[in-house]
Scaffold this motif. Structure first.
Motif, short mmCIF file in Angstrom:
data_model
loop_
_atom_site.label_atom_id
_atom_site.label_comp_id
_atom_site.label_asym_id
_atom_site.label_seq_id
_atom_site.Cartn_x
_atom_site.Cartn_y
_atom_site.Cartn_z
N THR A 212 0.85 -1.19 0.00
CA THR A 212 0.00 0.00 0.00
C THR A 212 0.88 1.24 0.00
OG1 THR A 212 -0.19 -0.03 2.43
CG2 THR A 212 -1.89 -1.18 1.16
N ARG A 216 -1.16 7.33 -2.88
CA ARG A 216 -0.81 6.91 -4.25
C ARG A 216 -1.44 5.57 -4.63
NH1 ARG A 216 4.02 7.40 -2.11
NH2 ARG A 216 4.90 5.55 -3.09
N GLY A 217 -2.19 4.96 -3.72
CA GLY A 217 -2.88 3.72 -4.05
C GLY A 217 -2.16 2.48 -3.56
N SER A 218 -2.14 1.45 -4.39
CA SER A 218 -1.54 0.17 -3.99
C SER A 218 -0.94 -0.53 -5.19
CB SER A 218 -2.58 -0.73 -3.32
OG SER A 218 -3.66 -1.00 -4.19
N ALA A 229 -0.89 -1.83 -10.62
CA ALA A 229 -0.99 -0.64 -9.78
C ALA A 229 -2.43 -0.15 -9.79
CB ALA A 229 -0.05 0.45 -10.28
N PRO A 231 -4.77 3.05 -8.39
CA PRO A 231 -4.74 4.36 -7.73
C PRO A 231 -5.75 4.46 -6.60
CG PRO A 231 -5.90 4.50 -9.82
CD PRO A 231 -5.35 3.11 -9.74
N ALA A 232 -5.52 5.39 -5.69
CA ALA A 232 -6.46 5.66 -4.61
C ALA A 232 -7.29 6.89 -4.95
CB ALA A 232 -5.70 5.88 -3.31
N GLU A 234 -8.79 10.57 -4.59
CA GLU A 234 -8.19 11.79 -4.06
C GLU A 234 -9.12 12.38 -3.00
OE1 GLU A 234 -7.09 14.55 -7.07
OE2 GLU A 234 -5.92 13.10 -8.22
N SER A 269 -9.59 0.29 -1.57
CA SER A 269 -9.09 1.67 -1.56
C SER A 269 -10.20 2.67 -1.30
CB SER A 269 -8.41 1.98 -2.90
OG SER A 269 -7.22 1.24 -3.05
#
Length: 301
Positions: A212, A216-218, A229, A231-232, A234, A269
């Protein structure tokens, strides 16, 4: 409904909110203080229960008032606490400083958690009846290893969060299916700062890894597959305490429901992004309808 067992800690979080965290030898004035149920085991159990799973926790609380409150918080979130022991003495506590950016620093005092030195009557049967066992490292290591081995004997998926980070025994790694570490833990375990390179190194130890990356996510890596990848959303963080545990609990639910890993990571996420917008750990964890709504909108705002 997916069935999840959690072998882990319960702590009362003693949380001080400050503009800037104190440096060594420095005293600062805070603007708020709260006592909030937490602990990595309890956090993951509540996160999974609120996300829609049938969840039971194996652990311990003390005979103090914190123990009463911790058990009540778990029960109130739908977590089965029949195998949560009550041991003489204090419950575990976590002393947390949260700064204006939502970052935190934590000192954990094990308390009753240190008494969980082995699986008790009924614990292995509970694990055997689950689809996943969630593990962390706030209980004695021998107990974590014993739980992982029990899960392996019964074909139950083991999901390990290596926190607080420490060397992992070979027998624990051999019984781990999925390792979920934040980027700092991944670096500490491998000596490699780059998350992609660290995940590749971790694949030499376990078959699947999620690293994690906060906002920037996981990153997901598995043997024989290209890394993925995710993203998370914002969002503006208020308090990141428990966000990783929210992510793990929701991820276990999504995987138990048969979602592919990229979709499971995105859903987890969304859950974590919702949690960081509220103060506390357990108190901030979202319910299923909130996660589904955020996922449908493509945002956790």
């Amino acid at each position: 409904m997916t069935r999840i067992a959690v072998l882990g800690s319960t702590n009362m979080d003693l949380v001080a909110y400050v503009k800037t965290a104190p440096r060594r030898g420095e005293t600062v004035t805070g603007h708020d203080f709260r006592t909030i149920p937490g602990g990595k085991g309890a956090n993951q159990a509540v996160a999974a229960a609120r996300a829609g799973a049938d969840v039971a926790l194996i652990g311990a609380v003390g005979t103090d008032e914190f123990g009463v409150r911790l058990r009540a918080a778990l029960d109130g979130s739908g977590v089965d606490t029949d195998l949560v022991r009550t041991t003489e003495g204090p419950s575990g506590t976590a002393h947390i400083v949260v700064d204006a950016d939502g970052g935190n620093a934590i000192v954990v005092i094990p308390g009753a958690n240190a008494s969980v030195t082995h699986l008790g009557p009924g614990d292995e049967a509970l694990i055997a009846g689950a689809e996943s066992l969630l593990l962390q490292l706030e209980l004695p290591m021998d107990t974590v290893v014993e739980g992982a081995k029990a899960a392996r004997r019964h074909g139950v998926r083991t999901v390990l969060t290596p926190s607080p980070v420490q060397p992992l025994p070979p027998e624990l790694l051999a019984a781990t299916d999925l390792l979920v570490a934040n980027e700092h833990e991944a670096a500490a375990l491998t000596g490699i700062d780059d998350p992609k390179a660290a995940s590749r190194a971790l694949l030499e130890l376990v078959p699947e890894v999620v690293v994690t990356l906060g906002a920037r996510g996981s990153l997901y890596a598995a043997r024989g597959q290209d890394p993925v990848a995710v993203p998370a959303p914002e969002v503006t963080a208020v308090d990141t305490t428990g966000a990783g545990d929210t992510f793990v609990g929701a991820l276990a639910v999504a995987l138990g429901e048969g979602r592919a890993m990229p979709q499971a990571l995105a859903w987890a996420s969304d859950a974590a992004a919702l949690s960081v917008q509220r103060p506390g750990a357990v108190a901030a964890m979202p319910y299923r309808k909130e996660i589904d709504a955020a996922a449908a909108e493509g945002t956790a705002r």
